[in-house]
Design an enzyme around this catalytic site. Structure first.
Site, PDB file in Angstrom:
ATOM      1  N   SER A   1       0.865  -1.177   0.000  1.00 40.48           N
ATOM      2  CA  SER A   1       0.000   0.000   0.000  1.00 40.48           C
ATOM      3  C   SER A   1       0.900   1.225   0.000  1.00 40.48           C
ATOM      4  O   SER A   1       1.684   1.417   0.937  1.00 40.48           O
ATOM      5  CB  SER A   1      -0.879  -0.034   1.261  1.00 40.48           C
ATOM      6  OG  SER A   1      -1.618   1.158   1.385  1.00 40.48           O
TER       7      SER A   1
ATOM      8  N   LYS B   1      -1.285  -0.958  -4.309  1.00 43.13           N
ATOM      9  CA  LYS B   1      -2.459  -0.180  -3.883  1.00 43.13           C
ATOM     10  C   LYS B   1      -2.026   1.260  -3.688  1.00 43.13           C
ATOM     11  O   LYS B   1      -1.019   1.530  -3.039  1.00 43.13           O
ATOM     12  CB  LYS B   1      -3.002  -0.771  -2.588  1.00 43.13           C
ATOM     13  CG  LYS B   1      -4.022   0.070  -1.853  1.00 43.13           C
ATOM     14  CD  LYS B   1      -4.675  -0.756  -0.735  1.00 43.13           C
ATOM     15  CE  LYS B   1      -4.795   0.022   0.549  1.00 43.13           C
ATOM     16  NZ  LYS B   1      -5.328  -0.813   1.650  1.00 43.13           N
TER      17      LYS B   1
ATOM     18  N   LYS C   1      -3.024   5.125  -2.416  1.00 43.82           N
ATOM     19  CA  LYS C   1      -3.930   5.956  -1.629  1.00 43.82           C
ATOM     20  C   LYS C   1      -4.378   7.127  -2.507  1.00 43.82           C
ATOM     21  O   LYS C   1      -3.528   7.772  -3.159  1.00 43.82           O
ATOM     22  CB  LYS C   1      -3.213   6.464  -0.378  1.00 43.82           C
ATOM     23  CG  LYS C   1      -2.897   5.366   0.627  1.00 43.82           C
ATOM     24  CD  LYS C   1      -4.174   4.783   1.211  1.00 43.82           C
ATOM     25  CE  LYS C   1      -3.870   3.792   2.319  1.00 43.82           C
ATOM     26  NZ  LYS C   1      -5.095   3.273   2.945  1.00 43.82           N
TER      27      LYS C   1
ATOM     28  N   ASP D   1      -7.317   3.145  -2.696  1.00 42.19           N
ATOM     29  CA  ASP D   1      -7.988   3.203  -1.388  1.00 42.19           C
ATOM     30  C   ASP D   1      -8.202   4.666  -1.032  1.00 42.19           C
ATOM     31  O   ASP D   1      -7.240   5.425  -0.886  1.00 42.19           O
ATOM     32  CB  ASP D   1      -7.122   2.509  -0.331  1.00 42.19           C
ATOM     33  CG  ASP D   1      -7.808   2.403   1.029  1.00 42.19           C
ATOM     34  OD1 ASP D   1      -8.928   2.924   1.186  1.00 42.19           O
ATOM     35  OD2 ASP D   1      -7.196   1.787   1.937  1.00 42.19           O
TER      36      ASP D   1
ATOM     37  N   GLU E   1     -11.220   0.778  -2.899  1.00 45.10           N
ATOM     38  CA  GLU E   1     -11.443   0.497  -1.477  1.00 45.10           C
ATOM     39  C   GLU E   1     -12.038   1.713  -0.781  1.00 45.10           C
ATOM     40  O   GLU E   1     -11.544   2.831  -0.937  1.00 45.10           O
ATOM     41  CB  GLU E   1     -10.092   0.099  -0.860  1.00 45.10           C
ATOM     42  CG  GLU E   1     -10.165  -0.408   0.571  1.00 45.10           C
ATOM     43  CD  GLU E   1      -8.788  -0.858   1.073  1.00 45.10           C
ATOM     44  OE1 GLU E   1      -7.910  -1.242   0.252  1.00 45.10           O
ATOM     45  OE2 GLU E   1      -8.571  -0.804   2.304  1.00 45.10           O
TER      46      GLU E   1
ATOM     47  N   ASP F   1     -13.644  -1.517   3.805  1.00 48.06           N
ATOM     48  CA  ASP F   1     -12.668  -1.672   4.886  1.00 48.06           C
ATOM     49  C   ASP F   1     -13.309  -1.087   6.153  1.00 48.06           C
ATOM     50  O   ASP F   1     -13.934  -1.800   6.940  1.00 48.06           O
ATOM     51  CB  ASP F   1     -11.365  -0.947   4.475  1.00 48.06           C
ATOM     52  CG  ASP F   1     -10.280  -0.937   5.542  1.00 48.06           C
ATOM     53  OD1 ASP F   1     -10.528  -1.361   6.671  1.00 48.06           O
ATOM     54  OD2 ASP F   1      -9.149  -0.467   5.250  1.00 48.06           O
TER      55      ASP F   1
ATOM     56  N   LYS G   1      -9.464  -6.935   8.418  1.00 45.00           N
ATOM     57  CA  LYS G   1      -8.381  -6.557   9.325  1.00 45.00           C
ATOM     58  C   LYS G   1      -8.751  -7.120  10.686  1.00 45.00           C
ATOM     59  O   LYS G   1      -9.733  -6.686  11.294  1.00 45.00           O
ATOM     60  CB  LYS G   1      -8.245  -5.041   9.423  1.00 45.00           C
ATOM     61  CG  LYS G   1      -7.698  -4.394   8.164  1.00 45.00           C
ATOM     62  CD  LYS G   1      -7.613  -2.898   8.313  1.00 45.00           C
ATOM     63  CE  LYS G   1      -7.020  -2.279   7.049  1.00 45.00           C
ATOM     64  NZ  LYS G   1      -7.206  -0.817   7.013  1.00 45.00           N
TER      65      LYS G   1
ATOM     66  N   GLY H   1      -4.004  -4.248   6.387  1.00 46.02           N
ATOM     67  CA  GLY H   1      -2.981  -3.970   7.397  1.00 46.02           C
ATOM     68  C   GLY H   1      -3.204  -2.604   8.003  1.00 46.02           C
ATOM     69  O   GLY H   1      -3.926  -1.759   7.457  1.00 46.02           O
TER      70      GLY H   1
HETATM   71  O1  OSB Z   1      -6.963   1.832   4.890  1.00 46.81           O
HETATM   72  O2  OSB Z   1      -5.895   0.076   4.524  1.00 46.81           O
HETATM   73  C1  OSB Z   1      -5.949   1.173   5.077  1.00 46.81           C
HETATM   74  C2  OSB Z   1      -2.694   1.929   6.927  1.00 46.81           C
HETATM   75  C3  OSB Z   1      -3.194   2.545   8.050  1.00 46.81           C
HETATM   76  C4  OSB Z   1      -4.533   2.755   8.174  1.00 46.81           C
HETATM   77  C5  OSB Z   1      -5.408   2.323   7.176  1.00 46.81           C
HETATM   78  C6  OSB Z   1      -4.931   1.673   6.048  1.00 46.81           C
HETATM   79  C7  OSB Z   1      -3.540   1.508   5.912  1.00 46.81           C
HETATM   80  C8  OSB Z   1      -2.914   0.915   4.738  1.00 46.81           C
HETATM   81  C9  OSB Z   1      -1.541   0.301   4.900  1.00 46.81           C
HETATM   82  O3  OSB Z   1      -3.394   0.937   3.635  1.00 46.81           O
HETATM   83  C10 OSB Z   1      -1.615  -1.154   5.140  1.00 46.81           C
HETATM   84  C11 OSB Z   1      -0.308  -1.721   5.647  1.00 46.81           C
HETATM   85  O4  OSB Z   1       0.634  -1.833   4.861  1.00 46.81           O
HETATM   86  O5  OSB Z   1      -0.216  -2.077   6.848  1.00 46.81           O
HETATM   87 MG    MG Z   2      -8.195   0.683   3.617  1.00 44.17          MG
END
Ligand code: OSB
Ligand code: MG
Length: 387
Positions: free
Chosen positions: A153, A179, A181, A206, A231, A256, A280, A308
């Site tokens: 991500s 992925k 953001k 996401d 997402e 999520d 998660k 994650g």
């Molecule tokens: O929305 O998936 C998410 C990290 C912190 C809070 C929310 C998210 C995320 C990530 C990173 O997308 C996921 C990771 O590599 O741990």
């Molecule tokens: Mg997410």
């Protein structure tokens, strides 16, 4: 007789003998990220991570709480977690026998919400229960994979070329899915540029709740990029607008933030609010609900993947155990330790193999060894509760 898609694995969620916990510890550690991570809700440079340690009859178990200092991803914070742990949840677990992780869930069920704090306790108990039997959590929950497919991500960057470099560097390391953001102002151009540089691979985005239904026509333009999923485009507590958006999009929506427990997963699928779900374990209150979501989706033919929350090695080991289940068929956000931390809290940091998988630890419980000296050196607070 079982039908296709019906969960068939057997699970051993209980300890070798009923457990009476002698102590539960809540430890806060600090870890600085290798690279700041920016999402639509903010930028993080370092994390404070609450860890849970349980002890019973000389066996220990470790869990991690994924709450952050501010209520930006969800409503919980580290402070609310410490409060409900100390004043409500831990007193409800001490001085009573607990046979299985489902007994932890049952003892906490009357308390509303606070899934992240509850998850810390379920994770520690599951580790302890599996260790008491000398088996891995993967074996205990019926996981079938010994290595799981993973993606990465990638956060919002200063410029598009910096992000494209990040994408190519991680593809070269073997990650099976990228992925990105996104947020208003950092979306179509960014995804287009990444698609040009990475034309064939699995790509997803996401938004972490950054859009509204009024953005439907804008979000429809993402359909051109052949994304694996979009997402959590809309609000964390919304199911109805997500259903309307999903009807308008060709791309699959993955929820999520909107899925805090198994009942919400069933509702989202019934309403058509998404076609995929990210589980998660730390967001949904632990193993009991995570397994429930997995099974609910599997029965309906809906694939899941493991999300994650920038975990340290303890939470990551739990994520790997969970992602070994058969219906985790899409790559998870379970990246190498070095993608997050200069030094992880475990003696053998996690790494990504050239085939884009991470091995699931096979030792008892979560199967990792805590680096106690390092953990002590980054501890900023420690509370102990005894029976
Ligand atoms: O929305 O998936 C998410 C990290 C912190 C809070 C929310 C998210 C995320 C990530 C990173 O997308 C996921 C990771 O590599 O741990
Ligand atoms: Mg997410």
């Amino acid at each position: 007789m079982s039908t296709a898609g019906t969960p068939t694995t057997t699970r051993t969620l209980d300890a070798a003998a009923p457990v009476r916990l002698s102590s539960i510890e809540v430890r806060l550690i600090t870890l600085t990220l290798v690279r700041p991570f920016e999402t639509s809700f903010g930028r993080v440079d370092a994390r404070v991570v609450p860890l849970i340690r349980m002890v019973a009859d000389g066996v220990e178990g470790w869990g991690e709480v994924v709450a952050d200092t501010q209520p930006l991803f969800g409503a919980e914070t580290i402070t609310t977690a410490r409060h409900v742990l100390a004043d409500c949840f831990i007193p409800a677990l001490l001085n009573r026998p607990l046979s299985a992780v489902t007994d932890v869930a049952a003892a906490l069920r009357r308390f509303k919400g606070h899934q992240m704090a509850k998850a810390g306790l379920e994770l520690a108990f599951m580790d302890l229960a599996a260790r008491s039997r000398g088996i891995s959590i993967r074996e205990a929950i019926g996981g079938t994979r010994t290595a799981v497919p993973v993606g990465v991500s990638l956060g919002i960057e200063q410029t598009i070329p910096i992000l494209v470099d990040q994408v190519l560097a991680h593809v070269a390391q073997g990650y099976q899915r990228i992925k990105l953001k996104i947020k208003p102002g950092w979306d179509l151009d960014v995804v287009g540029a990444v698609r040009d540089a990475y034309p064939k691979g699995w790509l997803s985005v996401d938004a972490n709740t950054a859009y509204t239904l009024a953005d439907t026509e804008h979000l429809r333009q993402l359909d051109a990029f052949d994304l694996l999923m979009i997402e959590q485009p809309l609000a964390h507590d919304d199911m109805v607008d997500h259903a309307a958006l999903q009807r308008a999009l060709r791309s699959d929506i993955c929820l999520d933030e909107s899925i805090p427990h198994a009942r919400a997963a069933a509702h989202a699928l019934a309403l058509g609010s998404c076609r995929l779900i990210n589980i998660k374990i730390g967001r949904v209150g632990g193993y009991t609900e995570a397994l429930g979501i997995h099974d609910t989706c599997q029965t309906r033919g809906v694939p899941v993947w493991c999300g994650g929350m920038l975990e340290c090695g303890i939470g990551r080991a739990h994520n790997l155990a969970l992602a070994s289940l058969p219906n985790f068929s899409l790559p998870g956000d379970i990246s190498a330790s070095k993608r997050y931390w200069h030094r992880d809290v475990i003696t053998s940091p996690f790494d990504v193999a050239a085939d884009g998988t991470v091995a699931v630890p096979s030792g008892p419980g979560i199967g990792v060894t805590i680096d106690h000296d390092f953990l002590e050196s980054i501890t900023i607070d420690h509370q102990q509760f005894t029976a």
